[in-house]
Design a protein around this motif. Sequence first.
Motif, PDB file in Angstrom:
ATOM      1  N   MET A   1     -10.061  -6.579 -31.852  1.00  0.00           N
ATOM      2  CA  MET A   1      -9.558  -5.646 -30.947  1.00  0.00           C
ATOM      3  C   MET A   1      -9.218  -4.555 -31.553  1.00  0.00           C
ATOM      4  O   MET A   1      -8.693  -4.300 -32.441  1.00  0.00           O
ATOM      5  N   ASN A   2      -9.416  -3.526 -30.557  1.00  0.00           N
ATOM      6  CA  ASN A   2      -9.107  -2.188 -30.956  1.00  0.00           C
ATOM      7  C   ASN A   2      -7.637  -1.772 -30.692  1.00  0.00           C
ATOM      8  O   ASN A   2      -7.175  -1.778 -29.508  1.00  0.00           O
ATOM      9  N   SER A   3      -6.972  -1.744 -31.725  1.00  0.00           N
ATOM     10  CA  SER A   3      -5.374  -1.524 -31.616  1.00  0.00           C
ATOM     11  C   SER A   3      -4.989  -0.104 -31.098  1.00  0.00           C
ATOM     12  O   SER A   3      -3.938   0.314 -30.593  1.00  0.00           O
ATOM     13  N   LYS A   4      -6.074   0.690 -31.030  1.00  0.00           N
ATOM     14  CA  LYS A   4      -5.750   2.277 -30.469  1.00  0.00           C
ATOM     15  C   LYS A   4      -6.060   2.552 -29.039  1.00  0.00           C
ATOM     16  O   LYS A   4      -6.150   3.584 -28.790  1.00  0.00           O
ATOM     17  N   LYS A   5      -6.452   1.507 -28.390  1.00  0.00           N
ATOM     18  CA  LYS A   5      -6.634   1.780 -26.864  1.00  0.00           C
ATOM     19  C   LYS A   5      -5.648   2.465 -26.211  1.00  0.00           C
ATOM     20  O   LYS A   5      -4.546   1.888 -26.264  1.00  0.00           O
ATOM     21  N   LYS A   6      -6.074   3.424 -25.528  1.00  0.00           N
ATOM     22  CA  LYS A   6      -4.696   4.303 -24.596  1.00  0.00           C
ATOM     23  C   LYS A   6      -4.945   3.871 -23.247  1.00  0.00           C
ATOM     24  O   LYS A   6      -6.149   4.370 -22.563  1.00  0.00           O
ATOM     25  N   PHE A   7      -3.804   3.576 -22.507  1.00  0.00           N
ATOM     26  CA  PHE A   7      -4.051   3.414 -21.092  1.00  0.00           C
ATOM     27  C   PHE A   7      -3.335   4.535 -20.230  1.00  0.00           C
ATOM     28  O   PHE A   7      -2.117   4.963 -20.980  1.00  0.00           O
ATOM     29  N   ALA A   8      -3.756   5.001 -19.229  1.00  0.00           N
ATOM     30  CA  ALA A   8      -3.036   5.588 -18.499  1.00  0.00           C
ATOM     31  C   ALA A   8      -2.447   4.753 -17.276  1.00  0.00           C
ATOM     32  O   ALA A   8      -2.964   3.911 -16.735  1.00  0.00           O
ATOM     33  N   VAL A   9      -1.011   4.671 -17.156  1.00  0.00           N
ATOM     34  CA  VAL A   9      -0.494   3.714 -16.043  1.00  0.00           C
ATOM     35  C   VAL A   9       0.105   4.711 -14.945  1.00  0.00           C
ATOM     36  O   VAL A   9       0.671   5.674 -15.143  1.00  0.00           O
ATOM     37  N   ILE A  10      -0.187   4.348 -13.760  1.00  0.00           N
ATOM     38  CA  ILE A  10      -0.036   5.206 -12.510  1.00  0.00           C
ATOM     39  C   ILE A  10       0.939   4.733 -11.659  1.00  0.00           C
ATOM     40  O   ILE A  10       0.612   3.576 -11.037  1.00  0.00           O
ATOM     41  N   LEU A  11       1.990   5.327 -11.429  1.00  0.00           N
ATOM     42  CA  LEU A  11       3.184   4.834 -10.940  1.00  0.00           C
ATOM     43  C   LEU A  11       3.165   5.682  -9.381  1.00  0.00           C
ATOM     44  O   LEU A  11       2.726   6.569  -9.192  1.00  0.00           O
ATOM     45  N   ALA A  12       3.939   4.829  -8.575  1.00  0.00           N
ATOM     46  CA  ALA A  12       3.935   5.353  -6.895  1.00  0.00           C
ATOM     47  C   ALA A  12       5.559   5.327  -6.531  1.00  0.00           C
ATOM     48  O   ALA A  12       5.836   5.356  -5.456  1.00  0.00           O
ATOM     49  N   GLY A  13       6.423   5.698  -7.511  1.00  0.00           N
ATOM     50  CA  GLY A  13       7.833   5.837  -7.362  1.00  0.00           C
ATOM     51  C   GLY A  13       8.319   4.561  -8.061  1.00  0.00           C
ATOM     52  O   GLY A  13       8.082   4.160  -9.057  1.00  0.00           O
ATOM     53  N   SER A  14       9.845   4.131  -7.577  1.00  0.00           N
ATOM     54  CA  SER A  14      10.384   3.183  -8.331  1.00  0.00           C
ATOM     55  C   SER A  14      11.074   2.294  -7.188  1.00  0.00           C
ATOM     56  O   SER A  14      11.977   2.683  -6.695  1.00  0.00           O
ATOM     57  N   GLY A  15      10.659   0.913  -7.102  1.00  0.00           N
ATOM     58  CA  GLY A  15      11.412   0.006  -6.301  1.00  0.00           C
ATOM     59  C   GLY A  15      10.131  -0.634  -5.294  1.00  0.00           C
ATOM     60  O   GLY A  15       9.165   0.281  -4.896  1.00  0.00           O
ATOM     61  N   VAL A  16      10.138  -1.905  -5.085  1.00  0.00           N
ATOM     62  CA  VAL A  16       9.122  -2.402  -4.491  1.00  0.00           C
ATOM     63  C   VAL A  16       8.776  -2.034  -3.031  1.00  0.00           C
ATOM     64  O   VAL A  16       7.816  -2.091  -2.545  1.00  0.00           O
ATOM     65  N   TYR A  17       9.972  -1.759  -2.359  1.00  0.00           N
ATOM     66  CA  TYR A  17       9.787  -1.435  -0.882  1.00  0.00           C
ATOM     67  C   TYR A  17       9.324   0.055  -0.617  1.00  0.00           C
ATOM     68  O   TYR A  17       8.888   0.221   0.386  1.00  0.00           O
ATOM     69  N   ASP A  18       9.398   1.020  -1.476  1.00  0.00           N
ATOM     70  CA  ASP A  18       9.042   2.383  -1.349  1.00  0.00           C
ATOM     71  C   ASP A  18       8.489   2.845  -2.637  1.00  0.00           C
ATOM     72  O   ASP A  18       7.819   4.060  -2.406  1.00  0.00           O
ATOM     73  N   GLY A  19       7.949   2.271  -3.375  1.00  0.00           N
ATOM     74  CA  GLY A  19       7.427   2.760  -4.746  1.00  0.00           C
ATOM     75  C   GLY A  19       6.700   1.897  -5.534  1.00  0.00           C
ATOM     76  O   GLY A  19       6.281   0.857  -4.958  1.00  0.00           O
TER      77      GLY A  19
END
Length: 219
Positions: A1-19
């Motif tokens: 397993m490569n311990s240096k894999k880098k992820f981009a995580v894309i968010l849409a706001g904060s909260g289930v109903y509008d984000g």
Amino acid sequence: MNSKKKFAVILAGSGVYDGSEIHEATLALYAISKNGGEYQIFAPNIDQHHVVNHLTGEEMAETRNVLVEAARIARGNIKDLKEFKAGDFDAILFPGGFGVAKNLCSLAFDGADCNVDSGIENVLREMHKAAKPIAALCIAPALIAKVISNVEVTIGQDAGTAEAITQMGAIHVNTNHGEIVFDKENKIVTTPCYMLDATIAQIGEGAEKVVKTIMALSI
């Protein structure tokens, strides 16, 4: 397993109903870190479609910004999606939440005929062109189905959403709690999370399976 894999995580706001769904986002970040990866969080600098009172479920008469709200989950360590470069990352991950279907695309209103935010579309196409893994939780696989042709994904078992994904030209596979669908040809990993009536433990299980599948790939 490569311990240096880098992820981009894309968010849409904060909260289930509008984000973004906060449990899904947080447990995905936890899974990345726990399994030896790194991440950078991004969100588009756009207005939310609307703001929902998460106590009452009612719409509120105010405007909020997706990037500003997502910064709550990111503890301020977040970048404008415009700064994303596919060459900087080994994989990309999209948590779910209604914000994906309202802010990142118009699925909640237009179904299979939805439009995807141009910044989100560009990011998905860049990663796919570079043959880098794309992960999506909950409703977020619909973004992939709309942008990338002939992919295999899951949103669980919801017939209406599955039909919309099929109409977009993708292949939907029914799944249960904690299960994933891995489209090996396109390097796409998806899991249903709260598209099913799940517990937070089941959300964590699904997120970790997604991350572990990507970590095991040669990228």
